[in-house]
Design a protein around this motif. Structure first.
Motif, PDB file in Angstrom:
ATOM      1  N   ILE A   1       0.807  -1.219   0.000  1.00  0.00           N
ATOM      2  CA  ILE A   1       0.000   0.000   0.000  1.00  0.00           C
ATOM      3  C   ILE A   1       0.841   1.271   0.000  1.00  0.00           C
ATOM      4  O   ILE A   1       0.409   2.313  -0.498  1.00  0.00           O
TER       5      ILE A   1
ATOM      6  N   PHE B   1       1.119   3.593  -2.947  1.00  0.00           N
ATOM      7  CA  PHE B   1      -0.033   4.405  -3.364  1.00  0.00           C
ATOM      8  C   PHE B   1      -0.268   5.611  -2.463  1.00  0.00           C
ATOM      9  O   PHE B   1      -1.173   6.406  -2.723  1.00  0.00           O
TER      10      PHE B   1
ATOM     11  N   TRP C   1      -7.350  -7.927  -2.483  1.00  0.00           N
ATOM     12  CA  TRP C   1      -6.599  -6.695  -2.695  1.00  0.00           C
ATOM     13  C   TRP C   1      -6.920  -6.079  -4.058  1.00  0.00           C
ATOM     14  O   TRP C   1      -7.003  -4.863  -4.195  1.00  0.00           O
ATOM     15  N   ARG C   2      -7.146  -6.923  -5.068  1.00  0.00           N
ATOM     16  CA  ARG C   2      -7.521  -6.389  -6.380  1.00  0.00           C
ATOM     17  C   ARG C   2      -8.880  -5.702  -6.320  1.00  0.00           C
ATOM     18  O   ARG C   2      -9.097  -4.668  -6.963  1.00  0.00           O
TER      19      ARG C   2
ATOM     20  N   GLN D   1      -8.327  -2.350  -4.674  1.00  0.00           N
ATOM     21  CA  GLN D   1      -7.701  -1.423  -5.609  1.00  0.00           C
ATOM     22  C   GLN D   1      -8.713  -0.884  -6.614  1.00  0.00           C
ATOM     23  O   GLN D   1      -8.677   0.305  -6.975  1.00  0.00           O
TER      24      GLN D   1
ATOM     25  N   LEU E   1      -8.621   2.948  -6.142  1.00  0.00           N
ATOM     26  CA  LEU E   1      -7.588   3.515  -7.006  1.00  0.00           C
ATOM     27  C   LEU E   1      -8.043   3.704  -8.440  1.00  0.00           C
ATOM     28  O   LEU E   1      -7.314   4.278  -9.248  1.00  0.00           O
TER      29      LEU E   1
END
Length: 430
Positions: A122, A125, A325-326, A329, A333
């Motif tokens: 992380i 980012f 996690w994808r 994101q 993000l």
């Protein structure tokens, strides 16, 4: 604040959903394709489940072989269930949505993944995120336990028509807290409108304003109690002065009287998160569209009002953590996802990549065409994170009880804060 819990978005969520749905509201399952090999489970609460639902087409395009299952509980039930799941390691989802105050509480329990570690990373980012939102997810150990999705920059909303009738310029409300109270007295005398619903909102902002490094609102990093300090004395003094002058309506946020006060023009201002504009427009007082304006908080104060994060439990299925996690994101993000959540649900983006989008410059109809998102964007970058102590919730209740005694004339400010310190010191030693 918790993050200014008395007026944070979690109250809005509770108010919106308490009478409209049961504690368990069901499961949304993306129709499984024939080649489905995985099921990813997302635990969410109202609005967050809708934001996740809106992302289903984008998720399917990226992962057509992964079934997305969204579990939705009402706000309180959701966080209670996540607390239980983390403590027992039973019923853990792959991804959990959390309101900001719970991130701080859960971080200290060690049940959430440190997203600095592989396969997450992380820290790469961090420059793309609103600084205070990222900082809110940092545990005392240095672990980063959640990814911010949206934030609640503090703002002062005011009724322009009421101020115009009173002959009070908006600048008199924001110049300083003394000026705010003095302007309120003129508004009350000339229009009969109250300055604010309850002076608790004033106290909530001032106790969190001007924190020094290493300080939380109620405790420092060594668990020393901070309530006998100039911050708290000032907060109690301003709140008491406003009460003594009859400037608050003495009604709690999200009550029927609170909503009626907005509709009827009996409340000249409110201190809250920028997201309150959406709630006023949607269901609290839509008939007041065009009468409101936004400004920064009085006296240059900066405060966060809630926010939402995604986290992964340490003991959730290891096989699906990369997928989890994808998903996070995608929700945090991806500029399109962030903008869609902002436009549709007033979820102010934590992702700075989208802060230059033209939507921020568009007029806000409810605010009479004011380009208020530019103000909120600027103020969001000035906010600092408020460290959360495990006893914060108890401290909030103690301090509010002592303020009530001061407002009723039962104690002096110094006596009330001394009693609060004694109670908190006893609890902190447990």
């Amino acid at each position: 604040m918790s993050r200014l819990a008395a007026v944070s978005r979690r109250r809005a969520l509770a108010a919106m959903t308490a009478t409209t749905a049961s504690a368990w509201s069901g499961v949304l399952v993306v129709p499984a394709l024939a080649q489905t090999r995985e099921v990813l489970t997302i635990a969410a609460f109202p609005l967050m489940d809708e934001i996740a639902r809106a992302a289903i087409p984008a998720w399917q395009a990226l992962h057509p072989d992964v079934e997305l299952r969204i579990l939705m509980r009402q706000y309180t039930d959701h966080h209670t269930a996540m607390t239980t799941a983390l403590s027992t390691a039973v019923g853990l989802p792959d991804v959990m949505a959390l309101e900001a105050s719970f991130v701080g509480r859960f971080a200290q329990g060690g049940g959430l993944e440190d997203l600095r570690q592989a396969p997450f990373g992380i820290e790469a980012f961090r420059p793309r995120l609103v600084p205070y939102a990222y900082d809110q997810a940092i545990a005392r150990s240095g672990a980063v336990v959640a990814m911010p999705a949206d934030i609640g920059p503090g703002t002062m909303l005011y009724r322009k028509d009421v101020l115009d009738r009173a002959g009070v310029p908006a600048e008199d409300l924001t110049r300083s807290w003394d000026s705010y109270v003095a302007a309120g007295a003129r508004i009350k005398a000339r229009t009969g409108a109250y300055l604010i619903a309850h002076v608790q909102a004033i106290k909530d902002v001032l106790i969190a304003d001007g924190l020094k490094p290493g300080e939380g609102v109620y405790f420092d990093t060594e668990s020393r109690v901070l309530v006998e300090s100039p911050r708290f004395e000032r907060a109690f003094e301003v709140a008491l002065r406003a009460r003594q002058q009859g400037l608050d309506a003495k009604v709690p946020a999200w009550s029927n009287d609170w909503g009626a006060g907005f509709k009827q023009g009996r409340l000249a201002t409110e201190l809250s998160g920028a997201w309150l504009v959406g709630q006023l427009n949607a269901f609290v007082a839509p008939e007041t569209k065009g009468l409101w304006r936004a400004a920064s908080l009085p006296g240059g104060a900066q405060a966060p009002y809630g926010g939402t994060f995604y986290a992964i439990a340490r003991k959730s299925s290891p096989a699906r953590k990369r997928l989890a996690w994808r998903f996070i994101q995608l929700m945090t993000l991806d500029p399109q996802r962030q903008l869609e959540a902002f436009k549709s649900y007033d979820a102010f983006p934590a992702l700075r990549d989208v802060h230059g989008d033209s939507f921020f410059s568009e007029p806000v109809a409810f605010l009479g065409g004011q380009r208020a998102r530019l103000l909120w964007r600027e103020d969001a970058l000035k906010i600092t994170a408020l460290p959360v102590h495990k006893q914060n919730k108890f401290a909030e209740e103690v301090v509010q009880t002592e303020l009530d005694k001061v407002l009723r004339g039962q104690k002096t400010i110094k006596a009330a804060l001394a009693d609060a310190r004694l109670l908190l010191e006893r609890r902190a030693k447990r």
